[in-house]
Design a protein around this motif. Structure first.
Motif, mmCIF file in Angstrom:
data_model
loop_
_atom_site.group_PDB
_atom_site.id
_atom_site.type_symbol
_atom_site.label_atom_id
_atom_site.label_comp_id
_atom_site.label_asym_id
_atom_site.label_seq_id
_atom_site.Cartn_x
_atom_site.Cartn_y
_atom_site.Cartn_z
ATOM 1 N N MET A 167 -11.904 2.265 3.972
ATOM 2 C CA MET A 167 -10.549 2.056 4.482
ATOM 3 C C MET A 167 -10.510 0.967 5.542
ATOM 4 S SD MET A 167 -8.002 4.839 6.276
ATOM 5 C CE MET A 167 -9.054 5.061 7.722
ATOM 6 N N LEU A 168 -11.399 1.047 6.526
ATOM 7 C CA LEU A 168 -11.364 0.084 7.625
ATOM 8 C C LEU A 168 -11.842 -1.293 7.195
ATOM 9 C CD1 LEU A 168 -10.390 0.615 10.541
ATOM 10 C CD2 LEU A 168 -10.872 2.691 9.267
ATOM 11 N N VAL A 169 -12.842 -1.332 6.309
ATOM 12 C CA VAL A 169 -13.331 -2.619 5.833
ATOM 13 C C VAL A 169 -12.253 -3.344 5.033
ATOM 14 C CG1 VAL A 169 -14.934 -3.683 4.193
ATOM 15 C CG2 VAL A 169 -15.791 -2.066 5.889
ATOM 16 N N LEU A 170 -11.583 -2.620 4.134
ATOM 17 C CA LEU A 170 -10.532 -3.251 3.340
ATOM 18 C C LEU A 170 -9.353 -3.662 4.217
ATOM 19 C CD1 LEU A 170 -9.565 -4.133 0.588
ATOM 20 C CD2 LEU A 170 -8.583 -1.864 0.255
ATOM 21 N N LEU A 191 -0.918 1.567 7.347
ATOM 22 C CA LEU A 191 -0.773 1.900 8.758
ATOM 23 C C LEU A 191 -1.290 0.812 9.692
ATOM 24 C CD1 LEU A 191 -1.655 5.713 8.925
ATOM 25 C CD2 LEU A 191 0.597 4.619 8.865
ATOM 26 N N VAL A 192 -2.481 0.283 9.389
ATOM 27 C CA VAL A 192 -3.081 -0.678 10.316
ATOM 28 C C VAL A 192 -2.222 -1.930 10.482
ATOM 29 C CG1 VAL A 192 -5.086 -2.138 10.763
ATOM 30 C CG2 VAL A 192 -5.411 0.215 9.941
ATOM 31 N N PRO A 193 -1.786 -2.601 9.378
ATOM 32 C CA PRO A 193 -0.927 -3.774 9.592
ATOM 33 C C PRO A 193 0.405 -3.432 10.240
ATOM 34 C CG PRO A 193 -1.831 -3.756 7.364
ATOM 35 C CD PRO A 193 -2.116 -2.410 7.958
ATOM 36 N N ALA A 194 0.989 -2.266 9.880
ATOM 37 C CA ALA A 194 2.275 -1.894 10.467
ATOM 38 C C ALA A 194 2.144 -1.683 11.971
ATOM 39 C CB ALA A 194 2.805 -0.632 9.796
ATOM 40 N N VAL A 195 1.073 -1.011 12.386
ATOM 41 C CA VAL A 195 0.854 -0.775 13.817
ATOM 42 C C VAL A 195 0.618 -2.091 14.544
ATOM 43 C CG1 VAL A 195 -0.728 0.234 15.505
ATOM 44 C CG2 VAL A 195 0.026 1.589 13.543
ATOM 45 N N LEU A 196 -0.218 -2.947 13.941
ATOM 46 C CA LEU A 196 -0.500 -4.219 14.593
ATOM 47 C C LEU A 196 0.740 -5.110 14.647
ATOM 48 C CD1 LEU A 196 -4.072 -5.084 13.278
ATOM 49 C CD2 LEU A 196 -3.419 -4.306 15.549
ATOM 50 N N ASN A 201 -7.885 3.873 1.301
ATOM 51 C CA ASN A 201 -7.715 2.433 1.482
ATOM 52 C C ASN A 201 -6.260 2.077 1.742
ATOM 53 O OD1 ASN A 201 -10.425 2.074 1.014
ATOM 54 N ND2 ASN A 201 -10.192 1.247 -1.045
ATOM 55 N N ARG A 202 -5.376 2.721 0.996
ATOM 56 C CA ARG A 202 -3.955 2.426 1.150
ATOM 57 C C ARG A 202 -3.433 2.888 2.512
ATOM 58 N NH1 ARG A 202 -5.396 -0.318 -2.567
ATOM 59 N NH2 ARG A 202 -4.345 -0.498 -4.585
ATOM 60 N N VAL A 203 -4.007 3.975 3.046
ATOM 61 C CA VAL A 203 -3.632 4.393 4.404
ATOM 62 C C VAL A 203 -3.955 3.264 5.375
ATOM 63 C CG1 VAL A 203 -4.151 5.978 6.290
ATOM 64 C CG2 VAL A 203 -3.886 6.862 3.972
ATOM 65 N N GLY A 204 -5.163 2.720 5.245
ATOM 66 C CA GLY A 204 -5.537 1.612 6.111
ATOM 67 C C GLY A 204 -4.672 0.394 5.900
ATOM 68 N N GLN A 205 -4.363 0.102 4.619
ATOM 69 C CA GLN A 205 -3.555 -1.077 4.313
ATOM 70 C C GLN A 205 -2.112 -0.943 4.791
ATOM 71 O OE1 GLN A 205 -4.675 -1.149 0.025
ATOM 72 N NE2 GLN A 205 -5.017 -3.317 0.365
ATOM 73 N N ALA A 248 0.791 -1.222 0.000
ATOM 74 C CA ALA A 248 0.000 0.000 0.000
ATOM 75 C C ALA A 248 0.824 1.274 0.000
ATOM 76 C CB ALA A 248 -0.913 0.004 1.237
ATOM 77 N N LEU A 249 2.111 1.194 0.330
ATOM 78 C CA LEU A 249 2.889 2.403 0.610
ATOM 79 C C LEU A 249 3.062 3.306 -0.608
ATOM 80 C CD1 LEU A 249 4.409 3.943 2.759
ATOM 81 C CD2 LEU A 249 6.476 2.666 2.157
ATOM 82 N N LEU A 250 3.586 2.789 -1.723
ATOM 83 C CA LEU A 250 3.811 3.605 -2.913
ATOM 84 C C LEU A 250 2.512 4.138 -3.508
ATOM 85 C CD1 LEU A 250 5.999 4.721 -4.746
ATOM 86 C CD2 LEU A 250 5.943 2.594 -6.060
#
Length: 386
Positions: free
Chosen positions: A217-220, A346-351, A340-344, A47-49
């Motif tokens: 974002m959160l659903v994806l 940040l969320v996995p990186a934080v978790l 969506n990419r923000v969620g993809q 998701a980053l790029l």
């Protein structure tokens, strides 16, 4: 009719490719001895790029470059397939190739959604429901590929899976040249039009757009976390990769079912209520996966979660497309994808940073709580029938 079939075939192949390569990358990382706590970084690299360039790609599509976006996306995904197959013997190389795949995926999916928005204006709920249904079919087929290749082994043959991904992307690129003409946008923006002017909308519309994007974002992110962490949970609990593949297919099949009936659900409940209820149900089901359940019970929960999670994406596409001013549809759809990419990312990186403390099962609990909060937010922000 032939052009529409080509578009649906393109959507199927795109999701099949993405949902083969991402769990395969997770398995390759574990195969290389990478700490399972770092697996979430693979989802983040995808998701980053795209996060940086999504809105610019949307403006580029609004200026009449939909066809080019689709072709370049196919080329990047195919080239990165060769890279991840031949040169992915470290976590760093996996992260780099997944980033390139993510960029190609973004270019292709913005083009796809723009085509759907322009070709299905009279029945957007039905058009996006069918489009995402076919995408879900690709998502359901991908775990079956894992099941066939993996068999009873906990770790499947990742080299073969990466080769299958590359061949799928080559087919995707070939189908690109059969896609329908995107036609002319309602109002093609002038080259001097600024992004700020394109995003200038009334406050009520902005609230609706914000709610739809946060919901998406959160659903994806939840779907991605299931896709990435269920294999890790399977390894942790000794579940064979074939069984994990079946569980992922159950989730995807349930998602397909909800999207096929999206127009009817929207007619009965309204978009705001449907967004609220579906996300509540998804949050409860995903959170319950944290418990040490038998495989059949996990399958039931994934079916419920898959059905509920399947609604948020097409519903948010319809809301954004309907509310977007003329000549800015691709820009707003790309901004939604950027969210969506923000969620993809940040969320996995934080978790990943907290997995050591909460465990793999705790990831599902935290994700469920996040979905419950998203449901409340969607109820407040999204206007009825925008």
């Amino acid at each position: 009719m032939r052009a529409t079939a080509a578009l649906l075939c393109h959507a199927f192949l795109l999701q099949l490719a993405a949902y083969v390569v991402r769990p395969t990358s997770a398995y390759r990382a574990i195969e290389l001895g990478v700490d399972p706590r770092m697996v979430g970084l693979i989802a983040a690299s995808f998701a980053l790029l795209p996060l940086v360039v999504a809105v610019s790609i949307g403006r580029w599509n609004d200026r009449g470059n939909v066809g080019r976006s689709l072709v370049i996306g196919g080329v990047l995904m195919t080239g990165a397939g060769l890279g991840v197959h031949l040169w992915s013997r470290s976590l760093t190389s996996l992260l780099v190739w997944n980033a390139v795949i993510g960029l190609g995926h973004l270019l292709a999916i913005v083009g796809q959604q723009t085509l759907v928005a322009r070709l299905g204006r009279e029945r957007l709920d039905s058009a996006f429901g069918t489009y995402t249904f076919v995408g879900s079919l690709g998502q359901a087929a991908a775990p079956l590929v894992l099941t066939v290749v993996g068999g009873s082994a906990v770790l499947p043959d990742t080299g073969l899976l990466f080769a299958i991904y590359t061949v799928t992307c080559a087919g995707l690129l070939a189908v690109t040249f059969l896609l329908p003409s995107p036609g002319n946008p309602d109002r093609r923006p002038a080259r001097g039009d600024s992004l700020r002017s394109a995003l200038r909308v009334p406050p009520a519309t902005r609230r609706t757009m914000t709610g739809a994007m946060l919901l998406s974002m959160l659903v994806l992110a939840a779907v991605d976390l299931i896709q990435v962490y269920l294999p890790a949970l399977g390894v942790e609990r000794g579940i064979p990769s074939a069984t994990v593949g079946i569980l992922l297919s159950v989730r995807a099949a349930a998602t397909m079912a909800s999207r096929l009936g999206l127009a009817r659900l929207t007619t009965r409940l309204g978009r705001t209520r449907l967004a609220h209820v579906s996300t509540l149900v998804a949050g409860a089901a995903v959170g319950a996966l944290a418990a040490p359940l038998p495989v059949w019970a996990a399958g039931v929960l994934l079916a419920v979660a898959g059905f509920a999670l399947g609604i948020g994406q097409p519903l948010s596409m319809t809301i954004v497309t309907t509310a977007a001013p003329a000549g800015t549809t691709s820009t707003w759809l790309a901004l939604r994808l950027s969210g969506n990419r923000v969620g993809q990312s940040l969320v996995p990186a934080v978790l990943s940073a907290f997995t050591a403390g909460i465990g793999t099962g705790g990831v599902f609990l935290v994700t469920g709580i996040g979905l419950l909060g998203t449901a409340a937010m969607a109820r407040v922000l999204i206007s009825d029938d925008p």
